[in-house]
Every structure is written in structure tokens, then in C-alpha cells.
Design a protein around this motif. Structure first.
Motif, mmCIF file in Angstrom:
data_model
loop_
_atom_site.group_PDB
_atom_site.id
_atom_site.type_symbol
_atom_site.label_atom_id
_atom_site.label_comp_id
_atom_site.label_asym_id
_atom_site.label_seq_id
_atom_site.Cartn_x
_atom_site.Cartn_y
_atom_site.Cartn_z
ATOM 1 N N UNK A 267 -7.093 -26.312 52.724
ATOM 2 C CA UNK A 267 -8.544 -26.257 52.887
ATOM 3 C C UNK A 267 -9.166 -25.723 51.349
ATOM 4 N N UNK A 268 -10.013 -26.603 50.949
ATOM 5 C CA UNK A 268 -10.500 -26.428 49.551
ATOM 6 C C UNK A 268 -12.054 -26.463 49.436
ATOM 7 N N UNK A 269 -12.578 -26.728 50.862
ATOM 8 C CA UNK A 269 -14.013 -26.645 50.938
ATOM 9 C C UNK A 269 -14.699 -25.366 50.640
ATOM 10 N N UNK A 270 -15.762 -25.542 49.968
ATOM 11 C CA UNK A 270 -16.377 -24.179 49.620
ATOM 12 C C UNK A 270 -17.323 -23.584 50.735
ATOM 13 N N UNK A 271 -17.966 -22.570 50.518
ATOM 14 C CA UNK A 271 -19.021 -21.954 51.510
ATOM 15 C C UNK A 271 -20.193 -22.959 51.195
ATOM 16 N N UNK A 272 -21.033 -23.358 52.262
ATOM 17 C CA UNK A 272 -21.856 -24.221 52.398
ATOM 18 C C UNK A 272 -23.129 -23.757 51.215
ATOM 19 N N UNK A 273 -23.291 -22.419 51.480
ATOM 20 C CA UNK A 273 -24.538 -22.146 50.567
ATOM 21 C C UNK A 273 -24.344 -21.866 49.104
ATOM 22 N N UNK A 274 -23.394 -21.627 48.645
ATOM 23 C CA UNK A 274 -22.777 -21.606 47.469
ATOM 24 C C UNK A 274 -22.838 -23.046 46.763
ATOM 25 N N UNK A 275 -22.180 -23.920 47.612
ATOM 26 C CA UNK A 275 -22.162 -25.336 47.201
ATOM 27 C C UNK A 275 -23.712 -25.841 47.294
ATOM 28 N N UNK A 276 -24.550 -25.769 47.722
ATOM 29 C CA UNK A 276 -25.732 -26.141 47.826
ATOM 30 C C UNK A 276 -26.593 -25.383 46.453
ATOM 31 N N UNK A 277 -26.414 -24.246 46.367
ATOM 32 C CA UNK A 277 -26.951 -23.541 45.032
ATOM 33 C C UNK A 277 -26.423 -24.264 43.957
ATOM 34 N N UNK A 278 -25.302 -24.404 43.913
ATOM 35 C CA UNK A 278 -24.620 -25.113 42.508
ATOM 36 C C UNK A 278 -24.771 -26.519 42.366
ATOM 37 N N UNK A 279 -25.207 -27.350 43.445
ATOM 38 C CA UNK A 279 -25.632 -28.813 43.421
ATOM 39 C C UNK A 279 -27.025 -28.730 42.762
ATOM 40 N N UNK A 280 -27.820 -27.887 43.470
ATOM 41 C CA UNK A 280 -29.356 -27.857 42.828
ATOM 42 C C UNK A 280 -29.231 -27.272 41.617
ATOM 43 N N UNK A 281 -28.529 -26.269 41.012
ATOM 44 C CA UNK A 281 -28.425 -26.050 39.449
ATOM 45 C C UNK A 281 -27.997 -27.053 38.786
ATOM 46 N N UNK A 282 -27.262 -28.005 39.048
ATOM 47 C CA UNK A 282 -26.634 -28.986 38.277
ATOM 48 C C UNK A 282 -27.677 -30.074 38.120
ATOM 49 N N UNK A 283 -28.658 -30.483 39.336
ATOM 50 C CA UNK A 283 -29.640 -31.353 39.009
ATOM 51 C C UNK A 283 -30.568 -30.827 38.016
ATOM 52 N N UNK A 284 -30.737 -29.499 38.119
ATOM 53 C CA UNK A 284 -31.889 -29.072 37.108
ATOM 54 C C UNK A 284 -31.350 -29.074 35.777
ATOM 55 N N UNK A 285 -30.101 -29.004 35.676
ATOM 56 C CA UNK A 285 -29.579 -29.093 34.214
ATOM 57 C C UNK A 285 -29.524 -30.401 33.694
ATOM 58 N N UNK A 286 -29.480 -31.458 34.328
ATOM 59 C CA UNK A 286 -29.160 -32.769 34.233
ATOM 60 C C UNK A 286 -30.397 -33.354 34.018
ATOM 61 N N UNK A 287 -31.536 -33.239 34.692
ATOM 62 C CA UNK A 287 -32.923 -33.774 34.762
ATOM 63 C C UNK A 287 -33.567 -33.464 33.652
ATOM 64 N N UNK A 288 -34.415 -34.577 32.886
ATOM 65 C CA UNK A 288 -35.254 -34.238 31.772
ATOM 66 C C UNK A 288 -36.166 -33.622 32.167
ATOM 67 N N UNK A 289 -36.872 -32.827 31.165
ATOM 68 C CA UNK A 289 -37.946 -32.049 31.271
ATOM 69 C C UNK A 289 -39.398 -32.812 31.735
ATOM 70 N N UNK A 290 -39.915 -32.464 32.601
ATOM 71 C CA UNK A 290 -40.956 -33.186 33.319
ATOM 72 C C UNK A 290 -40.666 -34.403 34.221
ATOM 73 N N UNK A 291 -39.336 -34.391 34.653
ATOM 74 C CA UNK A 291 -38.940 -35.311 35.671
ATOM 75 C C UNK A 291 -39.666 -34.866 37.022
ATOM 76 N N UNK A 292 -40.194 -36.154 37.617
ATOM 77 C CA UNK A 292 -41.100 -35.769 38.828
ATOM 78 C C UNK A 292 -40.542 -34.509 40.145
ATOM 79 N N UNK A 293 -39.178 -35.030 40.043
ATOM 80 C CA UNK A 293 -38.697 -34.216 41.148
ATOM 81 C C UNK A 293 -38.859 -32.738 41.040
ATOM 82 N N UNK A 294 -39.017 -32.129 39.829
ATOM 83 C CA UNK A 294 -39.435 -30.733 39.530
ATOM 84 C C UNK A 294 -40.788 -30.677 38.476
#
Length: 294
Positions: A267-294
Motif C-alpha cells: 500500500x503506497x496510497x497517501x493520506x487523503x488530506x495531504x494529497x488534496x493539499x499537495x494537488x491544490x498547491x501543484x495547481x497554483x504553481x502551474x497556473x499562470x498569474x491571473x488565471x480565472x480559477x484563481x
């Protein structure tokens, strides 16, 4: 798995696209969805066997839980008949069929509590959609092919462009509204598709077959899940609990635990909350400034 010839079905979807990315340096064949016509089973089997694939990864699914209640034939065609035909093709060529089911298949029976469902628990599906997923598991077993069936739950992740990405949808909603409603009466195990792909590839490399839960660790209500998404994204609309009326009688408990993977030491599946946080942070890092999602 580097020497395996892979047939990937559903490569444009949220899960399939992550498999495509991870397998980009390997011998991968794709078949378009229009080629997967269960009304022409022999043609479909021949098309699959012609690829000479040693591993078939089936990411095709009908995910319309509400629509399945009024259009059951569509759900059973995609979720049950298609896996059965693929399983026959896999049996004829001794290929391994990788197929994805749902933790919603555990359903709800008298006396059930809210403890996450073990892989060893019986299935009591309560919706047409989940009955079609159970039927898909059954036809694969009946075909007698080598198989790896993974029961997933509350998937999110991948590209921000996938409209069925729950995390993305809640962030967009919170940007557009001052109030967000969420259900505190349903629980599940939010799971990033990226983690699923990594877990599956590990199982393939270990030559493991069988049926397994494959979800992030831990269970949470839909309400607290949404709250965690919004907090991770730095958004603060009013979050209001609400019980939603649904056509499909979805079980209040779709949470699961990876007992089999844990017992196997895989079993290599992470904790759900840590995974969600990491995914959101990754999105923020990848998205250009001013993107409508943020």
C-alpha cells in the motif's frame, strides 16, 4: 513493465490521461472510444488482439450515476458488457486486464455503520450505476483472464481542464459564489488519480493480480472534504451544510480501506488530506498569474 506492450483505453479521461503521461516512454497503443462497440463483440475482440498487447488498461467507464437510473442500458453496456468483451480478448491472448471499479459497490445494507469498507466486505450496491460496476467485476471473473481490478472512490486530479475534476469544480464555484453548499451526510475517501496510477504501476511491476481497494488513506464527509479544498486554495466563501436530493440512492458511506494492499506490504496510497493539499498547491504553481480559477 518496461518490456510490456500496453493497450490503453480511455486515454483522454481524467484517469486515463495520467496513465498516458506515465507510459509515454513505453510501447503503448490507443484505441478510440468509437472502436469499442459492444454491439460488434467479435470485431472488438479482434481489434484488441491485433494490438498484441500483454497488458490492457481499461479506463473507459460510464460515470453518470444519476443518468443510469433512467438509462440503465447505457451504464451496463459500458460498465459491464465492455469489460466482459475485453476480458475475453485478454483470455485469448493471455494478456493481463487492468480494470477499475468503485468503492460505491459496497453500497449499504442493514446494520452497516460508517466504518470504511474493507476489500473483504460483501457488495450491496444501491444504485443502477454501482450494480453495473459489480456486473463488470463479475464478467471479468467469469471470463477467467488474468486480471487486476481496483475499486476507486471519489477521484479527482489530473489536468485542470477535466470538467469532472471535483477539486477544480469546487475552487471554481468558490471563486464565483459567496456561498457554497456541501453534504455532511455522505462520507468517502478522496483519491488523486496520480496516486492511483503510481499504485497500479507498482502492482504491475510486482506481477500482482486480484481485486483490491485503491483509495487514499482515511475517510471524510463531503462537507469537510470541500472545506479542506477551499482552505488549501486560500478561499473563504460561506460553506453551508445541505443534504442534496438525488435520483440515485447513493450509499451514505463510500469510504474504503486498502486492507489487501496493506497486508501484502504494497500500500503506497497517501493520506487523503495531504494529497488534496499537495494537488491544490501543484495547481497554483502551474497556473499562470491571473488565471480565472484563481
Amino acid at each position: 513493465m518496461n518490456r510490456e506492450r500496453v493497450l490503453l483505453l480511455g486515454a483522454s479521461g481524467m484517469l486515463g490521461s495520467r496513465f498516458a503521461a506515465h507510459l509515454a516512454d513505453r510501447a503503448v497503443t490507443l484505441l478510440p472510444r468509437e472502436a469499442l462497440d459492444v454491439a460488434r463483440p467479435r470485431q472488438l475482440i479482434d481489434a484488441v488482439t491485433a494490438t498484441a498487447a500483454t497488458t490492457i488498461i481499461n479506463c473507459v467507464a460510464d460515470t453518470d450515476v444519476e443518468g443510469a437510473e433512467t438509462e440503465p442500458a447505457r451504464a451496463f453496456a459500458v460498465n459491464a458488457l465492455l469489460p466482459g468483451v475485453l476480458a475475453q480478448a485478454a483470455r485469448e491472448t493471455d494478456a493481463l486486464l487492468v480494470h477499475f471499479s468503485s468503492t460505491g459497490c459496497y453500497g449499504h445494507a442493514a446494520g452497516d455503520g460508517l466504518a470504511p469498507h474493507s476489500d473483504f466486505a460483501p457488495l450491496h450496491p444501491t444504485t443502477v450505476h454501482h450494480k453495473s460496476k459489480v456486473a463488470g467485476e463479475a464478467v471479468i471473473l467469469e471470463a477467467g483472464c488474468r486480471h487486476l481490478i481496483l475499486r476507486l472512490g471519489w477521484l479527482y486530479g489530473g489536468s485542470i481542464m477535466h470538467r469532472k475534476n471535483f477539486v477544480r469544480a469546487r475552487i471554481v464555484e468558490a471563486r464565483e459564489k459567496t456561498e457554497v453548499f456541501s453534504d455532511p451526510y455522505q462520507s468517502g475517501s478522496p483519491t488523486d488519480v496520480e496516486d492511483v496510477v503510481r499504485q497500479v504501476l507498482l502492482l504491475l511491476d510486482a506481477h500482482i493480480t486480484g481485486t483490491f481497494n485503491c483509495v487514499a488513506t482515511g475517510a471524510v464527509s463531503r462537507f469537510d472534504y470541500v472545506r479542506h479544498i477551499l482552505t488549501s486554495a486560500g478561499l473563504s466563501p460561506a460553506l453551508i451544510p445541505k443534504r442534496f436530493s438525488r435520483r440515485a440512492p447513493v450509499s451514505p458511506n463510500e469510504a474504503a480501506v486498502n486492507d489487501k494492499l496493506t497486508l501484502l506490504g504494497l500500500n503506497r496510497m497517501p493520506a487523503w488530506d495531504a494529497a488534496v493539499t499537495a494537488y491544490v498547491e501543484a495547481l497554483r504553481a502551474l497556473l499562470p498569474v491571473g488565471c480565472q480559477i484563481w
